[in-house]
Design a protein around this motif. Structure first.
Motif, PDB file in Angstrom:
ATOM      1  N   ALA A 182       0.808  -1.304   0.104  1.00  7.05           N
ATOM      2  CA  ALA A 182      -0.029  -0.018  -0.180  1.00  7.05           C
ATOM      3  C   ALA A 182       0.860   1.207   0.233  1.00  7.05           C
ATOM      4  CB  ALA A 182      -0.946  -0.183   1.113  1.00  7.05           C
ATOM      5  N   GLN A 183       1.944   1.217   0.835  1.00  5.32           N
ATOM      6  CA  GLN A 183       2.889   2.388   0.662  1.00  5.32           C
ATOM      7  C   GLN A 183       3.509   2.591  -0.613  1.00  5.32           C
ATOM      8  OE1 GLN A 183       5.413   2.481   4.217  1.00  5.32           O
ATOM      9  NE2 GLN A 183       6.495   4.325   3.630  1.00  5.32           N
ATOM     10  N   GLY A 184       4.093   1.345  -1.012  1.00  6.30           N
ATOM     11  CA  GLY A 184       4.369   1.541  -2.457  1.00  6.30           C
ATOM     12  C   GLY A 184       3.766   1.989  -3.486  1.00  6.30           C
ATOM     13  N   ALA A 185       2.448   1.652  -3.488  1.00 10.75           N
ATOM     14  CA  ALA A 185       1.418   2.038  -4.550  1.00 10.75           C
ATOM     15  C   ALA A 185       1.306   3.757  -4.512  1.00 10.75           C
ATOM     16  CB  ALA A 185       0.376   1.471  -4.482  1.00 10.75           C
ATOM     17  N   LEU A 186       1.228   4.240  -3.138  1.00  9.57           N
ATOM     18  CA  LEU A 186       1.172   5.634  -2.944  1.00  9.57           C
ATOM     19  C   LEU A 186       2.558   6.246  -3.337  1.00  9.57           C
ATOM     20  CD1 LEU A 186      -0.515   7.958  -1.969  1.00  9.57           C
ATOM     21  CD2 LEU A 186       0.066   7.614   0.259  1.00  9.57           C
ATOM     22  N   ALA A 187       3.537   5.600  -2.907  1.00  5.97           N
ATOM     23  CA  ALA A 187       5.079   6.130  -3.676  1.00  5.97           C
ATOM     24  C   ALA A 187       4.985   6.399  -5.070  1.00  5.97           C
ATOM     25  CB  ALA A 187       6.108   5.561  -2.791  1.00  5.97           C
ATOM     26  N   ASP A 188       4.598   5.417  -5.550  1.00  2.05           N
ATOM     27  CA  ASP A 188       4.549   5.421  -7.123  1.00  2.05           C
ATOM     28  C   ASP A 188       3.656   6.515  -7.495  1.00  2.05           C
ATOM     29  OD1 ASP A 188       6.478   3.357  -7.369  1.00  2.05           O
ATOM     30  OD2 ASP A 188       5.115   1.833  -7.335  1.00  2.05           O
ATOM     31  N   ALA A 189       2.534   6.544  -7.127  1.00  2.00           N
ATOM     32  CA  ALA A 189       1.501   7.582  -7.493  1.00  2.00           C
ATOM     33  C   ALA A 189       1.743   8.887  -7.298  1.00  2.00           C
ATOM     34  CB  ALA A 189       0.268   6.932  -7.195  1.00  2.00           C
ATOM     35  N   ARG A 190       2.145   9.227  -6.128  1.00  2.63           N
ATOM     36  CA  ARG A 190       2.499  10.542  -5.564  1.00  2.63           C
ATOM     37  C   ARG A 190       4.070  10.816  -5.117  1.00  2.63           C
ATOM     38  NH1 ARG A 190      -1.881  13.449  -3.798  1.00  2.63           N
ATOM     39  NH2 ARG A 190      -0.538  15.184  -3.890  1.00  2.63           N
TER      40      ARG A 190
END
Length: 467
Positions: free
Chosen positions: A364-372
């Motif tokens: 979940a944290q990696g997905a947010l890091a990629d998106a933002r």
């Protein structure tokens, strides 16, 4: 479990040193996994989300393999469990060599899963052996000392990675990964040989006299909510560590190389380890739930600051997140497994399952890091810290409703006046004139009468506190 007795001093020191080395081994392995996230992003050109699959398979192995390893050790023995764990770990670590040779990210995931299976087996066996080696009176001291070497391993791994994984000549290849994991595999095999010549008493489970009532277990709200809090916290802690190297290199206003970031991560783990030792005297004086509340709130505050403050200030805030994480896991474990009686084993198992939370938060944290951005992704672990703080608040309110509003622990002589059902014995309190039980202007007898409530009402207080 039956403690070992009559072990010669040299045999004890040799056995204790070997078992303690297992704590260092899995701390070192965990530290390497977090650094490999960034290294594999560079080599395989994968996203942050995909790199966190390392954490998913590593902590997922604890959830999937632990039941098998526990059954194996109950039937064959804990010493055989050590051999099994070291063998699996050595096989998994050795498999990093062909994975690096053929540059297979999927292969690395499989090898990481095998090492995780080995470490999950070793963790159960090592904790048990440290408890029974020597005088039972000092079991907690031995366990605390051994677990400190886990922190040493998490510090050493990123420090070594900064020197070899991200060195200029090897920053874009997997050669150093091959050699580091080969050395780790040989270390595990060496430990297997040493354990063969080491005297370790076989641990046998005692037969429980009292049958566990599972309906009553699910009424132990401090344990049920504790298991949830532990799951949320472990996920948050793993998420913080998994992208720490990315955070340091990508933080606006901070020009940091991958090698320097890995070294900063080592210093962050040092803050974590130091914080655990600093928390010890506070835990001896203040209520554990109060200490947990302070540390949980500190994690929330500095997670928010780490996700917003730029430059060196942001780095300092992340250091404080590691610091405040220090004692959260053991304090939750202690609070959630307190006063369970015959249900202690199932309660401990439920809390231990919280380690699997480490497989949920990093993606979940990696997905947010990629998106933002990686910096903003540190709001994800904050959710886990909020859950911890809510649990700590509920437990503190529950304690205060039973013993009066306070932040420090009752002294030992006051606790000794408790009846078997957990309530204060009002006659004993009045007879012993325990002044520390007095709250405000109430006398000890009045305080004891105030606390003399039935078990059903006490459970209701706990439930209300959770809500």
């Amino acid at each position: 479990m039956s403690p070992a007795a009559g072990i010669p001093l040299l045999d004890f020191l040799f056995a204790y040193a070997l078992v303690t080395s297992l704590f260092f081994l899995w701390g070192f392995s965990y530290g390497l996994i977090d650094v490999l996230n960034k290294h594999f992003q560079n080599i395989f050109e994968i996203t942050r989300l995909k790199s966190t699959m390392l954490q998913v398979v590593y902590f997922g192995s604890y959830l999937l393999f632990s039941p098998f390893s526990a059954t194996f050790m109950k039937r064959v023995g804990y010493k055989a469990g050590i051999y099994l764990g070291l063998l699996l770990f050595a096989i998994g670590a050795a498999c990093f060599w062909p994975c690096a040779k053929f540059a297979s990210y999927g292969g690395f995931l499989g090898a990481t899963f095998v090492t995780g299976c080995g470490l999950s087996t070793l963790e159960v066996a090592a904790n048990s052996y440290v408890s029974v080696l020597g005088n039972p009176k000092f079991a907690a001291l031995r366990l605390t000392l051994s677990q400190s070497f886990n922190g040493v391993g998490t510090i050493a791994a990123p420090a070594i990675a900064s020197r070899y994984f991200f060195a200029d000549e090897h920053s874009n290849d997997l050669t150093t990964v091959q050699w580091v994991y080969l050395a780790v595999a040989l270390f595990a095999l060496t430990l297997m040989v040493l354990f063969w010549f080491c005297y370790l008493p076989e641990i046998r489970e005692e037969v429980a006299v009292e049958k566990v009532n599972y309906r009553n277990f699910f009424r132990q709200y401090h344990t049920i909510f504790g298991a949830c809090a532990q799951w949320m916290y472990t996920g948050a802690q793993v998420g913080v560590a998994s992208l720490a190297v990315n955070y340091y290199t990508e933080l606006p206003g901070a020009a940091v190389s991958d090698s320097q970031a890995s070294l900063l991560f080592s210093y962050s783990q040092t803050a974590f380890t130091v914080g655990r030792f600093i928390a010890v005297p506070f835990l001896s004086y203040f209520e554990p739930s109060v200490v947990l509340l302070v540390h949980g709130a500190g994690c929330i505050i500095f997670s928010i600051l780490a996700s917003t403050v730029k430059g060196v200030g942001g780095m300092v805030c992340l250091f404080f997140v590691f610091y405040f994480e220090s004692c959260v896991f053991p304090v939750i474990f202690a609070i959630a497994t307190k006063d369970l009686g015959a249900m202690a084993k199932i309660g401990s198992a439920a809390i231990a399952m919280g380690v699997s939370g480490g497989a949920a938060f990093p993606p979940a944290q990696g997905a947010l890091a990629d998106a933002r951005s990686t910096q903003l992704s540190y709001l994800v672990p904050m959710i886990g810290f909020v859950a911890v703080t809510m649990y700590a608040t509920g437990m503190w309110i529950s304690t205060c409703r039973r013993t009066g509003w306070r932040v420090r622990q009752l002294p030992t002589n006051a606790l000794a006046t408790r009846a078997p059902d957990g309530h204060l014995n009002k006659d004993a309190v009045a007879h012993d004139r325990v002044d520390d039980v007095e709250v405000g202007s109430r006398t000890p007898r009045e305080e004891a009468e105030k606390l003399d409530v039935d078990k059903g009402k006490e459970d209701l207080w706990v439930e209300r506190a959770r809500l």
